[in-house]
Write a protein that holds these residues in place. Structure first.
Motif, PDB file in Angstrom:
ATOM      1  N   PRO A 107      37.625  67.214 -28.350  1.00  0.00           N
ATOM      2  CA  PRO A 107      35.912  67.805 -28.927  1.00  0.00           C
ATOM      3  C   PRO A 107      35.640  67.149 -30.508  1.00  0.00           C
ATOM      4  O   PRO A 107      36.147  68.071 -30.964  1.00  0.00           O
ATOM      5  N   ILE A 108      34.798  66.455 -29.906  1.00  0.00           N
ATOM      6  CA  ILE A 108      33.802  66.900 -31.530  1.00  0.00           C
ATOM      7  C   ILE A 108      33.141  67.821 -32.567  1.00  0.00           C
ATOM      8  O   ILE A 108      32.377  68.630 -31.369  1.00  0.00           O
ATOM      9  N   GLY A 109      33.049  67.689 -32.971  1.00  0.00           N
ATOM     10  CA  GLY A 109      31.840  68.829 -34.113  1.00  0.00           C
ATOM     11  C   GLY A 109      31.992  69.732 -34.246  1.00  0.00           C
ATOM     12  O   GLY A 109      30.865  70.242 -35.217  1.00  0.00           O
ATOM     13  N   VAL A 110      33.275  70.648 -34.842  1.00  0.00           N
ATOM     14  CA  VAL A 110      33.267  71.552 -34.817  1.00  0.00           C
ATOM     15  C   VAL A 110      34.334  72.142 -35.150  1.00  0.00           C
ATOM     16  O   VAL A 110      35.889  71.631 -35.035  1.00  0.00           O
ATOM     17  N   PRO A 111      34.114  73.224 -36.595  1.00  0.00           N
ATOM     18  CA  PRO A 111      35.699  73.203 -37.337  1.00  0.00           C
ATOM     19  C   PRO A 111      36.255  74.078 -36.334  1.00  0.00           C
ATOM     20  O   PRO A 111      35.627  75.314 -35.935  1.00  0.00           O
ATOM     21  N   ASP A 112      37.862  74.170 -37.002  1.00  0.00           N
ATOM     22  CA  ASP A 112      38.502  75.320 -35.901  1.00  0.00           C
ATOM     23  C   ASP A 112      38.822  76.954 -36.952  1.00  0.00           C
ATOM     24  O   ASP A 112      38.678  77.792 -36.600  1.00  0.00           O
ATOM     25  N   ILE A 113      38.518  77.108 -38.699  1.00  0.00           N
ATOM     26  CA  ILE A 113      37.874  77.469 -39.223  1.00  0.00           C
ATOM     27  C   ILE A 113      36.939  77.918 -39.911  1.00  0.00           C
ATOM     28  O   ILE A 113      36.352  76.842 -40.748  1.00  0.00           O
ATOM     29  N   LYS A 114      35.866  78.649 -40.293  1.00  0.00           N
ATOM     30  CA  LYS A 114      34.456  78.674 -40.791  1.00  0.00           C
ATOM     31  C   LYS A 114      34.324  79.601 -41.503  1.00  0.00           C
ATOM     32  O   LYS A 114      35.102  80.801 -40.907  1.00  0.00           O
ATOM     33  N   LEU A 115      34.045  79.641 -42.378  1.00  0.00           N
ATOM     34  CA  LEU A 115      34.119  80.845 -43.588  1.00  0.00           C
ATOM     35  C   LEU A 115      32.417  81.200 -44.579  1.00  0.00           C
ATOM     36  O   LEU A 115      32.538  80.217 -44.838  1.00  0.00           O
ATOM     37  N   PHE A 116      32.276  82.230 -44.139  1.00  0.00           N
ATOM     38  CA  PHE A 116      31.065  82.137 -45.001  1.00  0.00           C
ATOM     39  C   PHE A 116      31.003  83.609 -46.174  1.00  0.00           C
ATOM     40  O   PHE A 116      31.098  84.572 -45.100  1.00  0.00           O
ATOM     41  N   VAL A 135      20.200  87.003 -18.007  1.00  0.00           N
ATOM     42  CA  VAL A 135      19.632  86.408 -16.728  1.00  0.00           C
ATOM     43  C   VAL A 135      18.287  86.370 -17.224  1.00  0.00           C
ATOM     44  O   VAL A 135      17.151  85.644 -16.806  1.00  0.00           O
ATOM     45  N   LEU A 136      17.597  87.396 -17.766  1.00  0.00           N
ATOM     46  CA  LEU A 136      16.008  87.772 -18.092  1.00  0.00           C
ATOM     47  C   LEU A 136      15.263  86.343 -18.992  1.00  0.00           C
ATOM     48  O   LEU A 136      14.450  86.477 -18.997  1.00  0.00           O
ATOM     49  N   ASP A 137      16.801  85.783 -19.465  1.00  0.00           N
ATOM     50  CA  ASP A 137      16.124  84.704 -20.037  1.00  0.00           C
ATOM     51  C   ASP A 137      15.666  83.417 -19.959  1.00  0.00           C
ATOM     52  O   ASP A 137      15.245  82.519 -20.578  1.00  0.00           O
ATOM     53  N   GLY A 138      15.971  83.352 -18.364  1.00  0.00           N
ATOM     54  CA  GLY A 138      15.915  81.674 -17.744  1.00  0.00           C
ATOM     55  C   GLY A 138      16.610  81.396 -17.778  1.00  0.00           C
ATOM     56  O   GLY A 138      18.125  81.629 -18.578  1.00  0.00           O
ATOM     57  N   PRO A 139      16.983  80.208 -17.288  1.00  0.00           N
ATOM     58  CA  PRO A 139      17.708  79.362 -17.115  1.00  0.00           C
ATOM     59  C   PRO A 139      18.054  78.687 -18.137  1.00  0.00           C
ATOM     60  O   PRO A 139      18.125  78.298 -18.854  1.00  0.00           O
ATOM     61  N   GLY A 140      19.296  77.833 -17.623  1.00  0.00           N
ATOM     62  CA  GLY A 140      20.233  77.450 -18.974  1.00  0.00           C
ATOM     63  C   GLY A 140      20.825  77.471 -19.796  1.00  0.00           C
ATOM     64  O   GLY A 140      21.579  76.957 -20.478  1.00  0.00           O
ATOM     65  N   GLY A 141      20.887  79.318 -19.697  1.00  0.00           N
ATOM     66  CA  GLY A 141      21.897  79.558 -21.201  1.00  0.00           C
ATOM     67  C   GLY A 141      23.521  80.076 -20.892  1.00  0.00           C
ATOM     68  O   GLY A 141      24.054  80.646 -20.897  1.00  0.00           O
ATOM     69  N   MET A 142      24.010  78.499 -20.653  1.00  0.00           N
ATOM     70  CA  MET A 142      25.175  78.612 -20.034  1.00  0.00           C
ATOM     71  C   MET A 142      26.234  78.702 -21.013  1.00  0.00           C
ATOM     72  O   MET A 142      27.659  79.344 -21.034  1.00  0.00           O
ATOM     73  N   GLY A 143      26.481  78.080 -23.059  1.00  0.00           N
ATOM     74  CA  GLY A 143      27.083  78.872 -23.513  1.00  0.00           C
ATOM     75  C   GLY A 143      26.139  79.442 -24.862  1.00  0.00           C
ATOM     76  O   GLY A 143      26.831  80.259 -25.961  1.00  0.00           O
ATOM     77  N   GLY A 144      25.344  79.639 -24.592  1.00  0.00           N
ATOM     78  CA  GLY A 144      24.084  81.425 -25.365  1.00  0.00           C
ATOM     79  C   GLY A 144      22.325  80.998 -25.082  1.00  0.00           C
ATOM     80  O   GLY A 144      22.122  79.741 -24.794  1.00  0.00           O
ATOM     81  N   VAL A 165      26.957  76.793 -30.457  1.00  0.00           N
ATOM     82  CA  VAL A 165      27.296  78.058 -30.195  1.00  0.00           C
ATOM     83  C   VAL A 165      28.950  78.576 -29.605  1.00  0.00           C
ATOM     84  O   VAL A 165      28.837  77.736 -28.935  1.00  0.00           O
ATOM     85  N   ARG A 166      29.731  79.580 -30.699  1.00  0.00           N
ATOM     86  CA  ARG A 166      31.050  79.103 -29.917  1.00  0.00           C
ATOM     87  C   ARG A 166      31.712  77.328 -28.890  1.00  0.00           C
ATOM     88  O   ARG A 166      31.874  78.006 -28.684  1.00  0.00           O
ATOM     89  N   GLY A 167      30.855  76.592 -29.960  1.00  0.00           N
ATOM     90  CA  GLY A 167      31.147  75.198 -29.502  1.00  0.00           C
ATOM     91  C   GLY A 167      30.375  74.781 -28.111  1.00  0.00           C
ATOM     92  O   GLY A 167      30.314  73.322 -27.898  1.00  0.00           O
ATOM     93  N   PHE A 168      29.474  74.642 -27.480  1.00  0.00           N
ATOM     94  CA  PHE A 168      27.912  74.937 -26.912  1.00  0.00           C
ATOM     95  C   PHE A 168      27.816  74.343 -27.303  1.00  0.00           C
ATOM     96  O   PHE A 168      27.105  74.902 -28.745  1.00  0.00           O
ATOM     97  N   ASP A 169      26.912  73.086 -26.699  1.00  0.00           N
ATOM     98  CA  ASP A 169      25.419  72.208 -28.193  1.00  0.00           C
ATOM     99  C   ASP A 169      24.326  72.846 -27.302  1.00  0.00           C
ATOM    100  O   ASP A 169      24.347  73.306 -26.677  1.00  0.00           O
TER     101      ASP A 169
END
Length: 737
Positions: free
Chosen positions: A639-648, A182-191, A135-139
């Motif tokens: 950094p692996i796994g994510v394309p620079d451009i993605k279109l749907f 923050v009401l969703d609890g800990p750990g949401g560093m990237g979403g 999600v926006r580069g976070f795994d």
């Protein structure tokens, strides 16, 4: 750490594809868009001219109400539902509905979330055969997964396989990007990703689906079935549902060239079998209060395909005979007076899985030291209390207390080596040594407060703070010849901050500008701190949390009665990234997890939906992103796994009331991947996929669907040595009563 993205360069073939006349001159027919809430549509009835799918793929809704319907509550209001989390479109969130998932034939979670802007799935490769998400580069380690707000987390390493989560029973997949409350609890560093389970909405309700899939040449691949029965009365509701799928595997594209490891046709070891059950009862004593109890269980059995070109004697021969997650949880929402509420969440979760490692390609011999039977058995207990109140029209205050206990136990049978680490006395296919049960226990706490100030009716100013801490009670490991290792526990704590401003400039939620900042941490897993990784790592009990500061500037507008546009610009500043650092003092190939990395993730998202006529709609989304990661001990790191451009892009067209045609295309530029077991990187994975779905509503209660994925049978590889599926076709039926 791996799993990120770099570079904005676009391959020539993709650029040509983006500029192809077929895309600029040919109208693309649709599915129904997730309209702004003012014109959200109901389900199709035969004879109507509306499109069959009531919601489309660029929905940016703020979650789902207690009955599974979309909630239009602005962030200023107390949360109306006990089930969904705090995701709102006001913060750039994104919602994928059950009807979208069905229309685009996204039968597993990794495929479903791939249609969202800023989100993509990528296979991990290796013998684990897992689908990771970004999600926006976070795994998956940096973006928690919850089901009805209950955290799904594997205590030892949290290496969730998103392909194991089937989607027919999901009412909505709510995706928070960057800003997770923050009401969703800990750990949401990237979403954060929250799956809202389905609930009955009528007095008597049932649904049955069946989907059969075939390969590019008509070869049978597998089947997925789903059933749902439920009832909703004035004072209570109840439901029972289940899904089951069994696939022999999938076919490679016809252009694939065989290797000694992988022949032409079926992908070796690509079989899967999964099933899930969900039972839920709820009490609704009045229009505002709700109390529910849910039990869910999912089981998976999968193979692990081989790297297609790496020598077979250097690869792991693994099987996963079971992968199991089950939850029992209680949710409640009680309104207190006219302006206050309290919500509770209590749960028990259990996670079990096993790996069987063999000597050979045929999976029938266990005699070498590389062979073992590994078993994990974990459980978690948790409770959350959230309360909120609204002070006139000026201020809304909410608070949360979160607690979770995670326990991990594991044991292993080893072949080919005895307790002294030698082959003496070992017999083929008979365990030669038995690793004793080792255990780890950890408590996680979080207290959070979120305040929304309304200086004017069209402006919200949101501030949030939380403080998380972890208490490690016990951590153990095992290695030959020393045996059980008991580590010295180390506690850790960290604050989190966030703020947002939302301006509804036309006085409605349809037209708004928002800006938010989120400063969050992600705690390292037990695996990162203590795992010896079969002798390839040494522990680091003092490993610190990763931290990201996320910025998001967005604009959303309803620019026509049935049209919506959303634009987001985002930037993340990442610190203390965990990297594997070489430790030559412990051995030539030994590493240790350390906080030595840093990163910058920058990008933009554009989403649009447009319904020019009642029988025609179109839309899509574009993501452009660049990530740079500093890894001082790996000069070649990318950094692996994510394309620079993605279109749907999608379209939907109804030539007659009973038929809906839904083509869609997926385009992605190349992404970084690493040669297996090396620190050498290269770019791969650019693709242009064409998919098509056709629905025939035979009666108001019965529908037949046919479709195709990867229509032109394109060969593409996202992870080194692991090609993706070729063309597949499906035929499905759906009956509702």
């Amino acid at each position: 750490m791996t799993r990120y993205l770099t570079s904005t360069s676009l391959s020539g073939s993709l650029l040509l594809a983006l500029c192809a006349p077929a895309l600029t001159q040919t109208a693309l027919p649709p599915i129904e868009i997730r309209a702004p809430k003012a014109f959200e549509l109901g389900q199709i009835k035969v004879g109507e001219r509306r499109l069959a799918t009531p919601t489309g793929p660029t929905s940016q809704g703020n979650g789902s109400g207690a009955d599974g319907a979309s909630s239009s509550a602005a962030p200023a209001n107390a949360d109306n539902a006990p089930t969904p989390k705090q995701h709102t479109d006001a913060f750039g969130g994104y919602t994928i509905t059950n009807r979208q998932i069905e229309t685009f034939a996204r039968d597993t979670l990794d495929r479903a979330i791939n249609i969202a802007p800023g989100v993509n799935a990528n296979t991990t490769g290796t013998a684990r055969n897992e689908q990771n998400i970004y999600v926006r580069g976070f795994d998956r380690w940096q973006v928690p997964l919850t089901v009805d707000g209950v955290r799904v987390m594997l205590p030892v390493d949290n290496r969730l396989d998103f392909a194991r989560f089937m989607t027919p029973d999901i009412a909505e997949a709510q995706i928070a990007k960057g800003y997770a409350s923050v009401l969703d609890g800990p750990g949401g560093m990237g979403g954060q990703i929250n799956l809202v389970s389905r609930k009955p909405s009528r007095e008597i309700e049932s649904e049955f689906r069946s989907r059969v899939e075939f390969g590019r040449d008509g070869t049978y691949q597998g089947v997925q079935n789903y059933g749902f029965v439920g009832t909703k009365k004035d004072l209570y509701y109840a439901q029972l549902s289940g899904a089951w799928q069994k696939f022999d595997g999938w076919l490679l594209p016809a252009s694939y060239v065989s290797t000694p490891i992988q022949g032409w046709g079926f992908r070796n070891q690509s079989y899967t079998q999964d099933y899930s059950v969900n039972a839920k009862v709820g009490v609704t004593p009045n229009a505002t209060d709700e109390y529910s109890l849910t039990f869910s269980r999912q089981d998976g059995d999968k193979g692990a395909p081989f790297h297609v070109s790496q020598p077979i004697n250097t690869q792991n021969n693994w099987k996963w005979p079971y992968w199991r997650v089950q939850n029992l949880y209680f949710l409640s929402k009680t309104k207190l007076g006219d302006a206050s509420y309290v919500k509770t969440r209590g749960y028990w979760s259990k996670y079990e899985n096993s790996i069987l490692a063999f000597d050979n390609f045929g999976f029938f011999n266990q005699a070498a030291p590389k062979s073992f039977d590994s078993h994990y058995s974990d459980y978690a207990l948790g409770a959350e209390v959230e309360a909120g109140t609204q002070f006139e029209d000026i201020d809304t205050l909410k608070g949360l207390f979160y607690y979770r206990l995670d326990t991990h136990t594991e044991w292993q049978n080893n072949y080919g080596t005895n307790y002294q680490g030698k082959p003496k006395g070992c017999v083929a296919n008979v365990p030669c040594s038995f690793q004793p049960v080792i255990a780890s226990l950890e408590d996680t706490y979080s207290v959070a407060i979120e305040n929304t100030f309304h200086p004017r009716k069209d402006i919200d100013i949101v501030g949030g703070f939380s403080y998380d801490w972890r208490h490690l009670r016990q951590a153990q490991g095992f290695a030959l010849p020393q045996g059980t290792i008991t580590y010295t526990p180390k506690d850790m704590s960290a604050p989190n901050y966030q703020g947002a401003v939302i301006w509804r400039y036309n006085g409605t939620d349809a037209d708004r500008v928002y800006f938010n900042v989120s400063d969050r941490v992600r705690y390292p897993t037990l695996f990162e701190r203590f795992s010896t990784r079969f002798g390839g790592a040494t522990s680091n009990p003092t490993l610190q949390p990763e931290r990201a500061v996320n910025y998001d500037l967005g604009w959303s507008t309803q620019f026509a009665p049935n049209a919506r546009l959303t634009v987001d610009l985002f930037h993340s500043w990442v610190q203390n990234l965990i990297q594997n650092v070489p430790m030559p003092a412990y051995g030539p190939n030994v590493t240790q997890s350390q906080n030595v990395g840093a990163g910058r993730f920058t990008g933009a998202e554009v989403s649009v939906d447009y319904e020019p006529r009642e029988d025609f709609s179109l839309g899509g989304n574009l993501t452009v992103m660049r990530r740079r990661v500093y890894a001082p001990y790996i000069p070649t790191f990318q950094p692996i796994g994510v394309p620079d451009i993605k279109l749907f892009l999608y379209a939907g067209y109804r030539p007659i009331p009973e038929i809906t045609l839904t083509p869609n295309i997926e385009i992605a530029s190349s992404r970084w991947t690493a040669y297996q077991n090396t620190q050498s990187y290269y770019r791969t994975g650019a693709y242009f996929l064409t998919n098509f779905n056709a629905d025939y509503q035979v009666t108001s209660n019965f529908k037949v669907t046919a479709g195709v994925r990867n229509l032109f049978d394109q060969l593409y590889v996202l992870t080194d040595g692991f090609p993706e599926p070729g063309r597949s076709m499906y035929l499905a039926v759906k009956a509702t009563f």
